[in-house]
Write a protein that holds these residues in place. Structure first.
Motif, PDB file in Angstrom:
ATOM      1  N   GLY A 117       0.725  -1.188   0.037  1.00  0.00           N
ATOM      2  CA  GLY A 117       0.006  -0.103   0.194  1.00  0.00           C
ATOM      3  C   GLY A 117       0.884   1.203   0.078  1.00  0.00           C
ATOM      4  O   GLY A 117       1.947   1.258  -0.633  1.00  0.00           O
ATOM      5  N   ASP A 118       0.636   2.266   0.785  1.00  0.00           N
ATOM      6  CA  ASP A 118       1.049   3.584   1.132  1.00  0.00           C
ATOM      7  C   ASP A 118       2.491   3.564   1.470  1.00  0.00           C
ATOM      8  O   ASP A 118       3.289   4.468   1.573  1.00  0.00           O
ATOM      9  N   SER A 119       3.079   2.288   2.084  1.00  0.00           N
ATOM     10  CA  SER A 119       4.285   2.417   2.767  1.00  0.00           C
ATOM     11  C   SER A 119       5.255   1.900   1.576  1.00  0.00           C
ATOM     12  O   SER A 119       6.489   1.601   2.058  1.00  0.00           O
ATOM     13  N   PHE A 120       4.980   1.886   0.323  1.00  0.00           N
ATOM     14  CA  PHE A 120       5.979   1.334  -0.769  1.00  0.00           C
ATOM     15  C   PHE A 120       7.297   2.208  -0.571  1.00  0.00           C
ATOM     16  O   PHE A 120       8.251   1.632  -0.597  1.00  0.00           O
ATOM     17  N   ALA A 121       7.177   3.467  -0.650  1.00  0.00           N
ATOM     18  CA  ALA A 121       8.424   4.227  -0.868  1.00  0.00           C
ATOM     19  C   ALA A 121       9.276   4.299   0.371  1.00  0.00           C
ATOM     20  O   ALA A 121      10.435   3.989   0.069  1.00  0.00           O
ATOM     21  N   ASP A 122       8.636   4.123   1.527  1.00  0.00           N
ATOM     22  CA  ASP A 122       9.364   3.889   2.664  1.00  0.00           C
ATOM     23  C   ASP A 122      10.239   2.664   2.789  1.00  0.00           C
ATOM     24  O   ASP A 122      11.384   2.522   2.915  1.00  0.00           O
TER      25      ASP A 122
END
Length: 167
Positions: A117-122
């Motif tokens: 989900g939104d944690s991809f970049a991190d």
């Protein structure tokens, strides 16, 4: 956009859409317009009747095939098209094959990676920096996050999206 009915030198008819008549002419001259049945690049525009909307009643100017006829010849209803009628290609064979390959690639990635989900970049940055173990992941990132990852030489690749995925 303009839709042309096209015919190859072997007599196969098909339809294709172009941004403009100039675009059709350019693509045809470069050999990019090909018959989806036989892949021939010897293609010409076929004679076609324009589709004009009626303004008097908002109804089509023809009855659908197979609908009951009205008027003096009411007993002679139109015949339905044969079940073995040749399908009309809406895109050329190379486009269709490319979409199939893109869909297969996307399905493979989805089946063999974790959705974070939104944690991809991190998580992608942490894997790149060796803070966590590498594994195949997919997720969502903003344009700014993707630019920052690429500037830091973190390998990211957008999942291909086909037009029908947006419907």
């Amino acid at each position: 956009m303009i839709r042309y009915t096209l015919k190859c030198d072997d007599g196969h008819e098909f339809e294709s859409w172009f941004p403009s008549s100039t675009s059709y002419d350019t693509q045809r001259a470069r050999g990019l317009v090909t018959c989806p049945t036989c892949n021939s690049a010897k293609v010409e525009k076929a004679v076609m009747a324009p589709s004009v909307a009626r303004t008097d009643k908002g109804m089509p100017d023809r009855e659908p095939v197979g609908a009951p006829a009205s008027g003096p010849d009411a007993g002679a209803a139109a015949e339905a098209p044969s079940a073995e009628a040749t399908p009309v290609a809406m895109m050329a064979r190379p486009d269709s094959e490319l979409r199939t390959l893109i869909r297969q690639l996307r399905d493979h990635i989805v089946a063999n990676s974790d959705d974070v989900g939104d944690s991809f970049a991190d998580l992608a940055r942490k894997m790149h920096d060796g803070e966590i173990e590498h594994r195949p992941i997919r997720g969502e990132a903003t344009v700014e996050e993707v630019k920052a990852l690429r500037e830091d030489e973190v390998e990211v690749f957008p999942l291909p999206v086909l037009p029908e995925d947006r419907n």
